[in-house]
Design a protein around this motif. Structure first.
Motif, PDB file in Angstrom:
ATOM      1  N   LYS A  27       0.827  -1.200   0.000  1.00  0.00           N
ATOM      2  CA  LYS A  27       0.000   0.000   0.000  1.00  0.00           C
ATOM      3  C   LYS A  27       0.866   1.257   0.000  1.00  0.00           C
ATOM      4  O   LYS A  27       1.898   1.315   0.663  1.00  0.00           O
ATOM      5  CB  LYS A  27      -0.931   0.005   1.205  1.00  0.00           C
ATOM      6  N   ASP A  29       0.445   5.901  -0.756  1.00  0.00           N
ATOM      7  CA  ASP A  29      -0.468   7.025  -0.902  1.00  0.00           C
ATOM      8  C   ASP A  29      -0.914   7.144  -2.363  1.00  0.00           C
ATOM      9  O   ASP A  29      -0.154   6.852  -3.289  1.00  0.00           O
ATOM     10  CB  ASP A  29       0.206   8.328  -0.474  1.00  0.00           C
ATOM     11  N   CYS A  30      -2.129   7.590  -2.548  1.00  0.00           N
ATOM     12  CA  CYS A  30      -2.673   7.739  -3.908  1.00  0.00           C
ATOM     13  C   CYS A  30      -2.271   9.089  -4.508  1.00  0.00           C
ATOM     14  O   CYS A  30      -2.160  10.083  -3.793  1.00  0.00           O
ATOM     15  CB  CYS A  30      -4.191   7.638  -3.887  1.00  0.00           C
ATOM     16  N   TYR A 289       0.301   2.072 -10.566  1.00  0.00           N
ATOM     17  CA  TYR A 289      -0.700   1.837  -9.516  1.00  0.00           C
ATOM     18  C   TYR A 289      -1.629   0.670  -9.840  1.00  0.00           C
ATOM     19  O   TYR A 289      -2.721   0.568  -9.261  1.00  0.00           O
ATOM     20  CB  TYR A 289      -1.506   3.112  -9.269  1.00  0.00           C
ATOM     21  N   SER A 292      -4.510  -1.385  -7.506  1.00  0.00           N
ATOM     22  CA  SER A 292      -5.306  -0.501  -6.657  1.00  0.00           C
ATOM     23  C   SER A 292      -6.791  -0.692  -6.974  1.00  0.00           C
ATOM     24  O   SER A 292      -7.179  -0.799  -8.139  1.00  0.00           O
ATOM     25  CB  SER A 292      -4.930   0.966  -6.898  1.00  0.00           C
ATOM     26  N   THR A 299     -10.119   5.947  -6.758  1.00  0.00           N
ATOM     27  CA  THR A 299      -9.797   5.033  -5.667  1.00  0.00           C
ATOM     28  C   THR A 299     -10.627   5.360  -4.431  1.00  0.00           C
ATOM     29  O   THR A 299     -11.291   6.399  -4.363  1.00  0.00           O
ATOM     30  CB  THR A 299      -8.314   5.134  -5.305  1.00  0.00           C
ATOM     31  N   ASN A 300     -10.538   4.467  -3.456  1.00  0.00           N
ATOM     32  CA  ASN A 300     -11.192   4.716  -2.163  1.00  0.00           C
ATOM     33  C   ASN A 300     -10.233   5.360  -1.170  1.00  0.00           C
ATOM     34  O   ASN A 300     -10.500   5.382   0.025  1.00  0.00           O
ATOM     35  CB  ASN A 300     -11.744   3.409  -1.591  1.00  0.00           C
ATOM     36  N   THR A 302      -6.947   4.386  -0.942  1.00  0.00           N
ATOM     37  CA  THR A 302      -5.809   3.487  -0.737  1.00  0.00           C
ATOM     38  C   THR A 302      -5.312   2.996  -2.082  1.00  0.00           C
ATOM     39  O   THR A 302      -6.097   2.519  -2.900  1.00  0.00           O
ATOM     40  CB  THR A 302      -6.207   2.279   0.132  1.00  0.00           C
ATOM     41  N   CYS A 303      -4.021   3.113  -2.314  1.00  0.00           N
ATOM     42  CA  CYS A 303      -3.435   2.674  -3.576  1.00  0.00           C
ATOM     43  C   CYS A 303      -2.365   1.624  -3.329  1.00  0.00           C
ATOM     44  O   CYS A 303      -1.891   1.438  -2.205  1.00  0.00           O
ATOM     45  CB  CYS A 303      -2.849   3.858  -4.346  1.00  0.00           C
ATOM     46  N   VAL A 304      -1.985   0.971  -4.405  1.00  0.00           N
ATOM     47  CA  VAL A 304      -1.030  -0.132  -4.349  1.00  0.00           C
ATOM     48  C   VAL A 304       0.054   0.107  -5.388  1.00  0.00           C
ATOM     49  O   VAL A 304      -0.214   0.620  -6.473  1.00  0.00           O
ATOM     50  CB  VAL A 304      -1.749  -1.475  -4.623  1.00  0.00           C
TER      51      VAL A 304
END
Length: 636
Positions: A27, A29-30, A289, A292, A299-300, A302-304
């Protein structure tokens, strides 16, 4: 020979690596805004990068054209005073397993002024003058290896001997060293478990991608476990715009379905994005990303990062080869090793044997595309980029938004019974432009596959689209209803097919190991294919290449060709004639067709030579039979 500093270790501190420093995504930050955009243009990041790339490639192109010995043509005057734009060159390398990677490596080496002898005997400098570098399946192994090793050179790979160690099959990585093979599979198992434990679905492509990384990224401490595709954004050679813009091509296909050329969705993964120009998706997502959770690109919170593992992306474009891993009991490996592999395979759905699962779907709930089933599925399913028959990855280069002037299409496919190309891929791309999925692209007229062979269009380079005025019937309306295409949006295509000079390079798509002599033989022959046997077959070959590069801009400006260029086009341009008789031989000789015993090359068996990259042959043989041949000891 002047070389750049080409060490993958220099990338070790970049932010694009997996945040977990492992194969598991993590995870982060977006970024602000949405993660997706409509496919109505190239991305702002790409546009800015290409602008800066042209500042580098323009100088390289001028040097290349000056070296081409073009008569009655003032290079500086044309490029600086007459041309309205920087010329955009695209290089496309076909699929075809290690055959395509190695033959393509020789062809790429012939274009690279870092290769010994390329400046004098090849087309050295053309790579430095190019804007885009595109690969598919085995060709994407070449592109990914070069790009993600900080734009290393084929020459450097051969000199160092640290990557592309193909002495042992990727399935039996340690050879007779059982401990090494056990550690290899055990490490892959731990990587896959880490991704699963992080909450992500795994597929056979995860295993395949990790296996490939051991050959392509062996100089990293973890064999590329934490290396992401987006890492290329931070590579020194990318940020300084020294390399062409890398792209790999994939197809979309859901489990238990088949794709044909007409209904396929062609995806690309470039340095910044993954997505498709096709109306079925018509959207791109930021590749960094992937993984995500999104709804219509938002996004909600939360990013990946780390989902876009380099091996996984490259494995997706070559997922056809996943089936090797399923027939583990036929390999002769020790029971200790097979038990580890069996554990790897036990939790993977058999419905997804050749499919890469991208979950969450980056285009979930998107309204951009016109195929709701893609946007409504929580997973995006991607497969080998050649499954729709377009084995030369031309789609990214014929998009009008990229303004490509000329494409050098290197075809190392296995279309014929003896594993030689016959132009089928170009036919597939040509046919697709009449269908909805083409999205208004233009591809020049090409003949049928029989004509390719009967008229010797695979025994020597062939130019297509030499006169843009002949393309007026192909101008079409784009899917969004705007007539933005014109005849000059279709690049001139320089088609160069694999053929034997110093080495029979028609090895099976599924030949999984090459000793050093075989590897170098394939690469040397590829150099000779691209260079017209070191210019011995045509002393003006470089000049003819130069004539092809400048042709579209000359047409836009109304500038007549020089006599030299006219003669080159007489030699290499397809004249529009057809010869579709079906008894064609294999035209890899300069004098014409060959039907004798030499047409089977290096004694390839009929059963194995039927194995090609095309979908029809792929479906006809069946996986179990194919893999049993490979691991049962047959020579393929």
């Amino acid at each position: 020979m002047k070389l750049l500093t080409l060490v993958l270790a220099s990338l070790a501190t970049t932010s694009a690596w997996s945040p977990t420093d492992s194969y598991a995504p993590g995870k982060v930050d977006c970024p602000s805004g949405t993660l997706t955009r409509k496919a109505d243009s190239i991305s702002p990041n790409e546009a800015d990068w290409i602008k800066n790339r042209h500042q580098v490639s323009d100088a390289s192109l001028e040097a290349f054209l000056n070296h081409c010995n073009m008569t009655d043509f003032d290079v500086a005057d044309f490029l600086h005073n007459k041309a309205n734009k920087s010329l955009t060159i695209g290089l496309a390398f076909s699929g075809g397993g290690y055959r395509a990677m190695l033959a393509g490596a020789g062809q790429l080496a012939a274009l690279d002024n870092r290769t010994r002898g390329a400046y004098e005997s090849g087309l050295g400098g053309l790579l430095q003058a190019s804007t885009y570098l595109v690969g598919l399946s085995g060709g994407n192994w070449l592109v990914g290896t070069i790009a993600l090793n900080n734009f290393t050179s084929v020459q450097q790979i051969l000199d160092d001997g640290k990557i592309w160690d193909l002495d042992h099959s990727i399935v039996n990585y340690g050879g007779i060293n059982i401990i090494k093979t056990f550690e290899y599979y055990n490490g892959i198992r731990k990587d896959i478990d880490a991704k699963r434990d992080a909450g992500f679905e795994v597929s056979l492509t995860d295993i395949w991608g990790r296996a490939l990384s051991h050959q392509f990224f062996s100089t990293t401490s973890d064999s590329g476990a934490a290396l992401t595709w987006s890492t290329v954004q931070d590579a020194d050679s990318f940020t300084s715009h020294q390399m062409p813009f890398p792209i790999v091509v994939l197809n979309g296909r859901a489990p238990n379905t088949f794709i044909l050329n007409g209904n396929s969705t062609v995806f690309e993964t470039n340095a910044f994005e993954l997505g498709s120009w096709d109306p079925s998706v018509y959207e791109f997502s930021q590749v960094k990303y992937l993984g995500s959770g999104v709804s219509d690109g938002r996004t909600n919170g939360t990013c990946v990062q780390g989902f876009d593992n380099a091996g996984y992306i490259m494995g997706t474009s070559s997922s056809l080869f996943n089936q090797f891993l399923l027939q583990i009991n036929t390999t002769g490996l020790s029971s200790r090793i097979t038990s580890v592999i069996s554990g790897l395979l036990s939790d993977i759905s058999k419905d997804e044997n050749d499919i890469a699962v991208y979950k969450p779907n980056p285009f979930y709930h998107s309204s951009a595309g016109d195929v709701p089933t893609i946007a409504q599925n929580e997973s995006l399913f991607l497969v080998d980029g050649g499954e729709d028959g377009q084995n030369v990855p031309l789609s990214p280069l014929i998009q009008p938004e990229r303004q490509v002037d000329v494409i050098f299409a290197f075809d190392n496919s296995a279309d014929t019974d003896a594993n030689w190309p016959n132009g089928t891929s170009l036919v597939m791309t040509y046919d697709r432009q009449t269908l909805k999925q083409d999205n208004g692209t233009i591809f020049p007229h090409v003949p049928d596959a029989a004509t390719f062979r009967n008229l010797n269009l695979t025994s020597r380079p062939a130019f297509f689209g030499c006169d843009a005025k002949n393309l007026s019937s192909l101008v079409s309306i784009t899917s969004n209803g705007t007539g933005k295409s014109d005849i000059y949006d279709s690049p001139l295509v320089v088609y160069i097919a694999n053929r034997p000079f110093s080495y029979f390079s028609n090895t099976s798509t599924f030949k999984m190991k090459y000793d050093e002599k075989e590897k170098r033989g394939m690469i040397e022959n590829g150099f000779e294919v691209a260079s017209r046997l070191n210019h011995t077959l045509d002393s003006e070959w470089s000049a003819c290449v130069g004539c092809a590069i400048i042709r579209r801009e000359q047409e836009r400006l109304g500038i007549e060709q020089s006599d030299q260029c006219k003669q080159c086009f007489q030699r290499y341009c397809w004249d529009g004639k057809f010869d579709s008789s079906q008894d064609a031989g294999l035209n890899f000789t300069e004098t014409g067709l060959t039907n004798g015993p030499e047409s089977t090359g290096n004694k390839t068996s009929m059963a194995s030579s039927l194995i090609g990259q095309s979908k029809d042959l792929y479906m006809m043989l069946g996986y179990a039979f194919l893999v049993t041949m490979v691991f049962g000891g047959f020579s393929i």
